[in-house]
Scaffold this motif. Structure first.
Motif, PDB file in Angstrom:
ATOM      1  N   TRP A  45     -53.239 -28.934  19.294  1.00 49.70           N
ATOM      2  CA  TRP A  45     -53.270 -29.057  17.841  1.00 49.70           C
ATOM      3  C   TRP A  45     -52.309 -30.154  17.388  1.00 49.70           C
ATOM      4  CZ3 TRP A  45     -54.036 -24.294  20.057  1.00 49.70           C
ATOM      5  CH2 TRP A  45     -55.062 -23.491  19.539  1.00 49.70           C
ATOM      6  N   PRO A  46     -52.519 -30.703  16.180  1.00 48.43           N
ATOM      7  CA  PRO A  46     -51.517 -31.613  15.609  1.00 48.43           C
ATOM      8  C   PRO A  46     -50.158 -30.917  15.564  1.00 48.43           C
ATOM      9  CG  PRO A  46     -53.531 -31.662  14.313  1.00 48.43           C
ATOM     10  CD  PRO A  46     -53.699 -30.553  15.307  1.00 48.43           C
ATOM     11  N   GLY A  47     -49.097 -31.693  15.765  1.00 49.22           N
ATOM     12  CA  GLY A  47     -47.780 -31.098  15.865  1.00 49.22           C
ATOM     13  C   GLY A  47     -47.405 -30.768  17.297  1.00 49.22           C
ATOM     14  N   ASP A  48     -48.265 -31.218  18.241  1.00 50.87           N
ATOM     15  CA  ASP A  48     -47.989 -31.053  19.665  1.00 50.87           C
ATOM     16  C   ASP A  48     -47.909 -29.587  20.084  1.00 50.87           C
ATOM     17  OD1 ASP A  48     -47.961 -33.778  19.900  1.00 50.87           O
ATOM     18  OD2 ASP A  48     -45.788 -33.964  19.762  1.00 50.87           O
ATOM     19  N   VAL A  49     -48.795 -28.788  19.536  1.00 49.66           N
ATOM     20  CA  VAL A  49     -48.902 -27.376  19.911  1.00 49.66           C
ATOM     21  C   VAL A  49     -50.006 -27.236  20.955  1.00 49.66           C
ATOM     22  CG1 VAL A  49     -49.465 -25.050  19.103  1.00 49.66           C
ATOM     23  CG2 VAL A  49     -48.047 -26.561  17.692  1.00 49.66           C
ATOM     24  N   ILE A  50     -49.689 -26.576  22.053  1.00 47.35           N
ATOM     25  CA  ILE A  50     -50.624 -26.429  23.170  1.00 47.35           C
ATOM     26  C   ILE A  50     -50.845 -24.957  23.470  1.00 47.35           C
ATOM     27  CG2 ILE A  50     -50.897 -26.753  25.674  1.00 47.35           C
ATOM     28  CD1 ILE A  50     -49.378 -29.405  25.361  1.00 47.35           C
ATOM     29  N   VAL A  51     -52.109 -24.582  23.703  1.00 51.05           N
ATOM     30  CA  VAL A  51     -52.455 -23.263  24.237  1.00 51.05           C
ATOM     31  C   VAL A  51     -53.159 -23.459  25.563  1.00 51.05           C
ATOM     32  CG1 VAL A  51     -53.991 -21.275  23.979  1.00 51.05           C
ATOM     33  CG2 VAL A  51     -52.537 -21.958  22.077  1.00 51.05           C
ATOM     34  N   GLU A  52     -52.685 -22.755  26.584  1.00 53.82           N
ATOM     35  CA  GLU A  52     -53.336 -22.742  27.887  1.00 53.82           C
ATOM     36  C   GLU A  52     -54.023 -21.397  28.063  1.00 53.82           C
ATOM     37  OE1 GLU A  52     -53.616 -25.707  28.864  1.00 53.82           O
ATOM     38  OE2 GLU A  52     -52.340 -25.927  30.632  1.00 53.82           O
ATOM     39  N   LEU A  53     -55.258 -21.419  28.562  1.00 58.19           N
ATOM     40  CA  LEU A  53     -56.084 -20.216  28.670  1.00 58.19           C
ATOM     41  C   LEU A  53     -56.041 -19.706  30.103  1.00 58.19           C
ATOM     42  CD1 LEU A  53     -58.946 -21.721  26.553  1.00 58.19           C
ATOM     43  CD2 LEU A  53     -57.277 -20.044  25.791  1.00 58.19           C
ATOM     44  N   VAL A  87     -57.600 -32.014  26.708  1.00 59.99           N
ATOM     45  CA  VAL A  87     -57.008 -33.316  26.405  1.00 59.99           C
ATOM     46  C   VAL A  87     -56.078 -33.734  27.554  1.00 59.99           C
ATOM     47  CG1 VAL A  87     -55.604 -34.606  24.769  1.00 59.99           C
ATOM     48  CG2 VAL A  87     -57.110 -32.784  23.953  1.00 59.99           C
ATOM     49  N   TRP A  88     -56.193 -34.994  27.964  1.00 62.98           N
ATOM     50  CA  TRP A  88     -55.296 -35.527  28.998  1.00 62.98           C
ATOM     51  C   TRP A  88     -54.057 -36.113  28.341  1.00 62.98           C
ATOM     52  CZ3 TRP A  88     -55.601 -34.829  34.105  1.00 62.98           C
ATOM     53  CH2 TRP A  88     -56.820 -34.420  34.643  1.00 62.98           C
ATOM     54  N   GLU A  99     -47.693 -23.839  39.863  1.00 60.93           N
ATOM     55  CA  GLU A  99     -48.126 -25.081  39.235  1.00 60.93           C
ATOM     56  C   GLU A  99     -48.152 -24.942  37.721  1.00 60.93           C
ATOM     57  OE1 GLU A  99     -49.596 -28.876  38.436  1.00 60.93           O
ATOM     58  OE2 GLU A  99     -48.503 -28.029  40.141  1.00 60.93           O
ATOM     59  N   ASP A 100     -48.609 -23.787  37.206  1.00 55.95           N
ATOM     60  CA  ASP A 100     -48.644 -23.565  35.757  1.00 55.95           C
ATOM     61  C   ASP A 100     -47.244 -23.660  35.163  1.00 55.95           C
ATOM     62  OD1 ASP A 100     -51.358 -23.214  35.802  1.00 55.95           O
ATOM     63  OD2 ASP A 100     -51.260 -21.018  35.832  1.00 55.95           O
ATOM     64  N   ARG A 101     -46.254 -23.055  35.844  1.00 59.96           N
ATOM     65  CA  ARG A 101     -44.883 -23.064  35.310  1.00 59.96           C
ATOM     66  C   ARG A 101     -44.303 -24.474  35.358  1.00 59.96           C
ATOM     67  NH1 ARG A 101     -47.890 -19.042  35.067  1.00 59.96           N
ATOM     68  NH2 ARG A 101     -47.020 -17.578  33.558  1.00 59.96           N
ATOM     69  N   ALA A 102     -44.625 -25.227  36.407  1.00 59.80           N
ATOM     70  CA  ALA A 102     -44.155 -26.607  36.489  1.00 59.80           C
ATOM     71  C   ALA A 102     -44.755 -27.446  35.365  1.00 59.80           C
ATOM     72  CB  ALA A 102     -44.507 -27.199  37.851  1.00 59.80           C
ATOM     73  N   ARG A 103     -46.029 -27.253  35.115  1.00 61.75           N
ATOM     74  CA  ARG A 103     -46.686 -27.963  33.998  1.00 61.75           C
ATOM     75  C   ARG A 103     -46.028 -27.619  32.678  1.00 61.75           C
ATOM     76  NH1 ARG A 103     -52.277 -29.029  33.703  1.00 61.75           N
ATOM     77  NH2 ARG A 103     -52.336 -27.522  32.013  1.00 61.75           N
ATOM     78  N   ASP A 104     -45.819 -26.313  32.438  1.00 60.58           N
ATOM     79  CA  ASP A 104     -45.226 -25.880  31.170  1.00 60.58           C
ATOM     80  C   ASP A 104     -43.831 -26.472  30.990  1.00 60.58           C
ATOM     81  OD1 ASP A 104     -47.525 -24.452  30.908  1.00 60.58           O
ATOM     82  OD2 ASP A 104     -46.603 -22.467  31.106  1.00 60.58           O
ATOM     83  N   ARG A 105     -43.058 -26.507  32.071  1.00 61.24           N
ATOM     84  CA  ARG A 105     -41.698 -27.042  31.978  1.00 61.24           C
ATOM     85  C   ARG A 105     -41.723 -28.513  31.574  1.00 61.24           C
ATOM     86  NH1 ARG A 105     -40.509 -26.184  36.758  1.00 61.24           N
ATOM     87  NH2 ARG A 105     -40.671 -28.296  37.615  1.00 61.24           N
ATOM     88  N   LYS A 106     -42.593 -29.293  32.219  1.00 58.16           N
ATOM     89  CA  LYS A 106     -42.678 -30.716  31.898  1.00 58.16           C
ATOM     90  C   LYS A 106     -43.162 -30.930  30.460  1.00 58.16           C
ATOM     91  CE  LYS A 106     -43.321 -32.519  36.585  1.00 58.16           C
ATOM     92  NZ  LYS A 106     -42.080 -33.318  36.534  1.00 58.16           N
ATOM     93  N   LEU A 107     -44.095 -30.100  30.021  1.00 60.77           N
ATOM     94  CA  LEU A 107     -44.602 -30.235  28.652  1.00 60.77           C
ATOM     95  C   LEU A 107     -43.521 -29.898  27.627  1.00 60.77           C
ATOM     96  CD1 LEU A 107     -48.143 -28.675  29.178  1.00 60.77           C
ATOM     97  CD2 LEU A 107     -47.680 -31.035  28.484  1.00 60.77           C
ATOM     98  N   ARG A 122     -46.820 -38.169  35.084  1.00 60.08           N
ATOM     99  CA  ARG A 122     -48.047 -37.620  35.650  1.00 60.08           C
ATOM    100  C   ARG A 122     -49.049 -37.317  34.543  1.00 60.08           C
ATOM    101  NH1 ARG A 122     -46.899 -31.480  37.682  1.00 60.08           N
ATOM    102  NH2 ARG A 122     -49.171 -31.486  37.700  1.00 60.08           N
ATOM    103  N   SER A 123     -50.327 -37.246  34.898  1.00 58.84           N
ATOM    104  CA  SER A 123     -51.373 -36.888  33.943  1.00 58.84           C
ATOM    105  C   SER A 123     -51.575 -35.379  33.977  1.00 58.84           C
ATOM    106  CB  SER A 123     -52.688 -37.604  34.294  1.00 58.84           C
ATOM    107  OG  SER A 123     -52.542 -38.992  34.181  1.00 58.84           O
ATOM    108  N   ILE A 124     -51.555 -34.759  32.816  1.00 59.04           N
ATOM    109  CA  ILE A 124     -51.753 -33.320  32.704  1.00 59.04           C
ATOM    110  C   ILE A 124     -52.867 -33.065  31.697  1.00 59.04           C
ATOM    111  CG2 ILE A 124     -50.733 -31.127  31.958  1.00 59.04           C
ATOM    112  CD1 ILE A 124     -48.042 -32.124  32.925  1.00 59.04           C
ATOM    113  N   GLN A 125     -53.851 -32.275  32.095  1.00 65.90           N
ATOM    114  CA  GLN A 125     -54.916 -31.891  31.175  1.00 65.90           C
ATOM    115  C   GLN A 125     -54.601 -30.521  30.592  1.00 65.90           C
ATOM    116  OE1 GLN A 125     -58.884 -31.192  32.737  1.00 65.90           O
ATOM    117  NE2 GLN A 125     -59.818 -32.148  30.938  1.00 65.90           N
TER     118      GLN A 125
END
Length: 319
Positions: free
Chosen positions: A243-251, A228-229, A265-273, A235-238
């Motif tokens: 899940w509903p409730g804004d729960v994200i799992v990154e593989l 999901v984008w 880059e992964d840590r920067a993405r996680d911080r912004k999320l 910025r755009s992050i995929q």
């Protein structure tokens, strides 16, 4: 026309035929061109033809691509044969090529031989086509054949990939199911069509994601939206799973995330999320096998309580 001119004319015809067939030709085709048995043997001895299978040759060089191997298998299977099953799915880009036997479907019963697995079926014209100059089953027929030997997760991935690539056909998969309601694989096809209608949309990009979906199902966890984008922090992050409730799992497959640049880059993405209010955890492929109960329990807790009350689980990473 003298002998040399005749030889050159034959070589030109052979080259033109090979050019249209990924560099491979069948003996029967050479005979139809007027290349006699003795002329074929002369070219074999001179190395201008390379024997691939009985009665199938590469012209002037060795075969080194999937398309060449697939075309050679179709020619070896005989007139009317088409690439099918897992090999057809790979040709269409619905799954990656594999080292398993090449699947072909032929209108005549014959035994599998070497690395060529023959299936017998007289296919109607609307179930066969040509792709990249290789005779092959249509995408719906390919999905149906795949369902006869593969899990629903594999077929669903291929179905979603076909839709993402806009590989539509005048004969749809539901229409094919109506044509063969009791055929082997029909139950799996029905399951995949049900999932497409009732489960979140999204394209599964990797086999790791295909491993996660069965894991969730085994543990009674709901299915997420895939790939999901999101618009976060300008910025755009995929994200891999949402899940509903804004729960994200990154593989976290190591091949995609194992470099220093990817790590940062992964840590920067996680911080912004997390700043934007999303709950983010990372799961490595090994953890689905080595720590299934712990991963399932953490996911269940996160999904039940929502993102706001969860501890920081961002330290799930490849060891």
């Amino acid at each position: 026309m003298d002998g040399l001119e005749q030889t050159r004319a034959l070589d030109k015809r052979i080259a033109e035929l090979a050019e249209a067939q990924h560099g491979v030709v069948a003996r029967r085709q050479l005979l139809a061109l007027g290349v006699g048995e003795e002329a074929i043997e002369v070219r074999l001895r001179a190395g201008r033809l390379q024997r691939l299978h009985g009665g199938v040759y590469a012209v002037g060089r060795s075969v080194d691509s999937h398309d060449e191997r697939w075309m050679a298998a179709v020619l070896f299977a005989g007139p009317g044969a088409v690439l099918s099953h897992h090999s057809a799915a790979a040709l269409w880009g619905l799954r990656g090529p594999s080292s398993r036997a090449i699947g072909v479907t032929t209108p005549r019963k014959s035994s599998s031989r070497g690395n060529i697995h023959r299936h017998f079926s007289v296919l109607p014209p609307d179930e066969v086509t040509e792709h990249r100059r290789i005779p092959v089953t249509t995408v719906p027929r390919t999905l149906f054949d795949l369902a006869a030997t593969s899990s629903a997760d594999v077929v669903e991935h291929a179905l979603r990939e076909s839709e993402y690539r806009r590989l539509y056909d005048r004969l749809s998969l539901p229409a094919l199911l109506a044509r063969y309601p009791g055929r082997r694989g029909s139950t799996t096809v029905r399951e995949c069509l049900w999932r497409r209608r009732n489960l979140p949309a999204g394209r599964a990009r990797s086999w790791l994601e295909l491993e996660l979906l069965p894991f969730l199902r085994r543990n009674g966890l709901p299915r997420p939206r895939l790939n999901v984008w999101l618009q976060v922090g300008g910025r755009s992050i995929q994200v891999d799973c949402l899940w509903p409730g804004d729960v994200i799992v990154e593989l976290d497959g190591f091949a995609a995330h194992g470099t220093r640049v990817a790590f940062r880059e992964d840590r920067a993405r996680d911080r912004k999320l997390r700043v934007a209010g999303y709950g983010v955890i990372r799961i490595a492929p090994e953890q689905l096998e080595d720590e299934p109960e712990e991963i399932a329990a953490d996911l269940r807790a996160l999904l039940e309580t929502g993102k706001g009350n969860q501890p920081n689980h961002s330290d799930y990473k490849c060891p």
